[in-house]
Write an enzyme that holds these catalytic residues in place. Structure first.
Site, mmCIF file in Angstrom:
data_model
loop_
_atom_site.group_PDB
_atom_site.id
_atom_site.type_symbol
_atom_site.label_atom_id
_atom_site.label_comp_id
_atom_site.label_asym_id
_atom_site.label_seq_id
_atom_site.Cartn_x
_atom_site.Cartn_y
_atom_site.Cartn_z
ATOM 1 N N ASP A 1 5.320 -4.286 0.418
ATOM 2 C CA ASP A 1 6.307 -3.534 0.883
ATOM 3 C C ASP A 1 7.645 -3.459 0.777
ATOM 4 O OD1 ASP A 1 7.704 -1.907 3.437
ATOM 5 O OD2 ASP A 1 5.910 -1.165 3.550
ATOM 6 N N SER B 1 1.643 14.699 0.876
ATOM 7 C CA SER B 1 1.470 14.992 2.025
ATOM 8 C C SER B 1 1.815 16.481 2.458
ATOM 9 C CB SER B 1 3.182 15.277 2.590
ATOM 10 O OG SER B 1 3.727 16.164 3.589
ATOM 11 N N ALA B 2 1.006 17.491 3.845
ATOM 12 C CA ALA B 2 1.021 19.321 3.711
ATOM 13 C C ALA B 2 2.680 19.402 3.836
ATOM 14 C CB ALA B 2 0.976 19.419 4.868
ATOM 15 N N CYS B 3 3.537 18.613 3.524
ATOM 16 C CA CYS B 3 5.411 19.592 3.211
ATOM 17 C C CYS B 3 5.147 19.933 1.925
ATOM 18 C CB CYS B 3 6.234 18.012 3.725
ATOM 19 S SG CYS B 3 6.493 17.808 4.861
ATOM 20 N N TYR C 1 11.758 15.763 0.269
ATOM 21 C CA TYR C 1 10.239 15.194 0.373
ATOM 22 C C TYR C 1 9.321 15.720 -0.535
ATOM 23 C CZ TYR C 1 7.211 13.299 3.462
ATOM 24 O OH TYR C 1 5.470 11.998 3.830
ATOM 25 N N GLN D 1 6.314 26.355 17.443
ATOM 26 C CA GLN D 1 6.410 25.826 16.979
ATOM 27 C C GLN D 1 4.983 25.368 16.900
ATOM 28 O OE1 GLN D 1 8.807 24.490 18.034
ATOM 29 N NE2 GLN D 1 9.129 22.303 17.126
ATOM 30 N N THR D 2 3.361 25.328 16.140
ATOM 31 C CA THR D 2 2.420 24.590 16.344
ATOM 32 C C THR D 2 2.627 23.778 14.772
ATOM 33 O OG1 THR D 2 1.566 27.316 14.511
ATOM 34 C CG2 THR D 2 1.159 26.623 17.213
HETATM 35 P P1 NAD Z 1 6.318 4.497 6.887
HETATM 36 O O1 NAD Z 1 7.345 4.388 7.058
HETATM 37 O O2 NAD Z 1 5.207 3.793 8.339
HETATM 38 O O3 NAD Z 1 5.465 3.300 5.828
HETATM 39 C C1 NAD Z 1 6.134 3.468 4.454
HETATM 40 C C2 NAD Z 1 6.006 2.120 3.702
HETATM 41 O O4 NAD Z 1 7.389 1.895 2.826
HETATM 42 C C3 NAD Z 1 7.512 1.475 4.978
HETATM 43 O O5 NAD Z 1 7.070 0.674 5.501
HETATM 44 C C4 NAD Z 1 8.395 1.335 4.284
HETATM 45 O O6 NAD Z 1 9.162 -0.109 4.778
HETATM 46 C C5 NAD Z 1 7.793 0.720 2.780
HETATM 47 N N1 NAD Z 1 8.397 1.828 2.042
HETATM 48 C C6 NAD Z 1 9.804 2.415 1.592
HETATM 49 N N2 NAD Z 1 10.756 2.447 0.568
HETATM 50 C C7 NAD Z 1 10.040 1.388 -0.229
HETATM 51 C C8 NAD Z 1 10.292 0.534 -1.692
HETATM 52 N N3 NAD Z 1 10.769 1.035 -2.094
HETATM 53 N N4 NAD Z 1 9.559 -0.275 -1.595
HETATM 54 C C9 NAD Z 1 8.410 -0.792 -1.013
HETATM 55 N N5 NAD Z 1 8.044 -0.626 0.254
HETATM 56 C C10 NAD Z 1 8.525 0.714 0.593
HETATM 57 O O7 NAD Z 1 5.310 5.388 6.433
HETATM 58 P P2 NAD Z 1 3.517 6.048 6.393
HETATM 59 O O8 NAD Z 1 3.581 6.962 8.457
HETATM 60 O O9 NAD Z 1 2.972 4.766 7.001
HETATM 61 O O10 NAD Z 1 3.192 7.198 5.648
HETATM 62 C C11 NAD Z 1 2.467 6.361 4.482
HETATM 63 C C12 NAD Z 1 2.811 7.164 2.958
HETATM 64 O O11 NAD Z 1 1.837 8.441 4.152
HETATM 65 C C13 NAD Z 1 4.362 8.102 2.674
HETATM 66 O O12 NAD Z 1 3.520 7.667 1.210
HETATM 67 C C14 NAD Z 1 3.879 8.984 3.373
HETATM 68 O O13 NAD Z 1 4.854 9.598 2.974
HETATM 69 C C15 NAD Z 1 2.096 9.522 3.797
HETATM 70 N N6 NAD Z 1 2.389 10.835 4.665
HETATM 71 C C16 NAD Z 1 2.190 10.330 5.954
HETATM 72 C C17 NAD Z 1 2.143 10.827 6.912
HETATM 73 C C18 NAD Z 1 2.631 10.761 8.424
HETATM 74 O O14 NAD Z 1 2.526 11.487 9.317
HETATM 75 N N7 NAD Z 1 2.411 9.553 8.746
HETATM 76 C C19 NAD Z 1 1.902 12.518 6.852
HETATM 77 C C20 NAD Z 1 2.226 13.354 5.269
HETATM 78 C C21 NAD Z 1 2.310 11.897 4.630
#
Ligand code: NAD
Length: 325
Positions: free
Chosen positions: A31, A115-117, A146, A215-216
């Site tokens: 990270d 993601s659901a997005c 995104y 919104q749901t």
């Molecule tokens: P988060 O932001 O807490 O964790 C993501 C981590 O990635 C962060 O610690 C960040 O420092 C690291 N990161 C970002 N850019 C980086 C880089 N260039 N090099 C190394 N590390 C990097 O997010 P999360 O909620 O833990 O999400 C984890 C994954 O799940 C992501 O891929 C996110 O898109 C996906 N996701 C999360 C959710 C949610 O509701 N949390 C929903 C859909 C998808």
């Protein structure tokens, strides 16, 4: 097994590393930053690396069997809609480089958190629409920035599977929440933001909700999320899978649930000038159930109790910092 978890300094990644260690694996984290809310990561080794750089991706995937690629530049709806180019570029670089590094280093299994997005906006225009099935993602019209990047990276996983035999997993997460998630600073998502606002409010105060509150959404508690990720990795399924719940609530319902947990009477003020995302979204888990014989079951009220307790403790600590000696 030697496992790499990218995004190990983030919310889901820090929980996943704990689980994989508890299961007895050798786990590396990678990270830009270490976990924010814990004294140390339990990973056997933690790479502080920027995964937008290909050389770093090559380095962290050496002698690794299994990769959970969670690293992403992300945040709540306010953040992702105001950083379209940065989010799409940063995440595309991470995901393209990680796939190629995994191919060159002969990684056996690669899981991508989508993601659901990715789902088309046109299928999410009403509050009580049909739960989204995996096949609904096409024809494509995902969330700007995104969501487009996530859909593109899903396709890249499919191309690496077809052309190079990479064994991939693609998981579409739906609104994950729980302790250790970001709850302030602009990147927090709605459950964390609402818990923080409720924790900061006094009985009888008003709190602001973005949009009209009707919104749901469905929300996935972190323990179900981690269980689902591990099960999907163990399955042989290589196409996209939803990981979410079917417990649909409005954002106002969410506020009322949290206010009830906090035993506070609060008024809701809606700010309709703020981004509120799609009108309604929920997860169809049929394919998940068939694939892993399991689906998330933690009730929203139970997950919110844990989440609120943790965020309220952080808010109290921030308001009354320990004296510096
Ligand atoms: P988060 O932001 O807490 O964790 C993501 C981590 O990635 C962060 O610690 C960040 O420092 C690291 N990161 C970002 N850019 C980086 C880089 N260039 N090099 C190394 N590390 C990097 O997010 P999360 O909620 O833990 O999400 C984890 C994954 O799940 C992501 O891929 C996110 O898109 C996906 N996701 C999360 C959710 C949610 O509701 N949390 C929903 C859909 C998808």
């Amino acid at each position: 097994m030697r496992i790499l978890c990218t995004g190990a300094g983030g919310f889901i990644g820090s929980w996943l590393v704990k689980r994989l260690k508890a299961d007895g694996h050798y786990v590396m984290g990678a990270d830009l930053k270490r976990p924010e809310f814990e004294p140390a990561s339990p990973a056997d080794f933690f790479h502080l690396r920027d995964l937008r750089e290909f050389a770093n991706c090559m380095m962290v995937t050496q002698q690794i069997d299994t990769v959970y690629n969670l690293a992403a530049d992300m945040g709540g709806i306010g953040f992702i809609t105001s950083h379209l180019a940065d989010v799409a570029r940063n995440n595309a670089l991470i995901n393209l480089n990680m796939l190629e590094a995994c191919r060159q280093n002969n990684v056996k299994r690669y899981l991508f958190t989508s993601s659901a997005c990715v789902y088309p906006l046109g299928r999410q225009m009403v509050t009580d629409g049909m739960p989204l099935k995996e096949t609904d993602a096409w024809p494509a019209d995902p969330e700007d920035g995104y969501g487009w990047e996530k859909l593109f990276s899903e396709q890249m996983c499919a191309y690496y599977r077809k052309d190079h035999g990479l064994n991939v997993r693609i998981v579409r997460l739906h609104n994950v929440y729980g302790p250790l998630g970001t709850f302030t600073g602009g990147r927090e998502k709605s459950p964390a933001a609402i818990c923080r606002k409720v924790a900061q409010a006094k009985d009888g105060d008003a709190i602001e909700v973005w949009g009209d509150g009707k919104q749901t959404r469905t929300y996935l508690y972190i323990h179900d999320c981690i269980e689902g990720l591990v099960r999907i990795m163990q399955s042989g399924y290589q196409r996209p899978l939803n990981l979410g719940t079917a417990e649909l609530v409005t954002v106002d319902d969410l506020v009322n649930l949290v206010a009830g947990i906090a035993a506070k009477r609060l008024k809701i003020v809606h700010d309709e000038s703020k981004p509120q995302g799609v009108r309604g979204r929920s997860s169809d888990n049929l394919r998940l159930r068939r694939t892993v014989a399991w689906e998330p079951s933690i009730r929203l009220i139970d997950g919110l109790k844990e989440t609120y307790a943790w965020i309220a403790a952080q808010v109290a600590r921030d308001q009354n910092p320990a004296p510096v000696r």
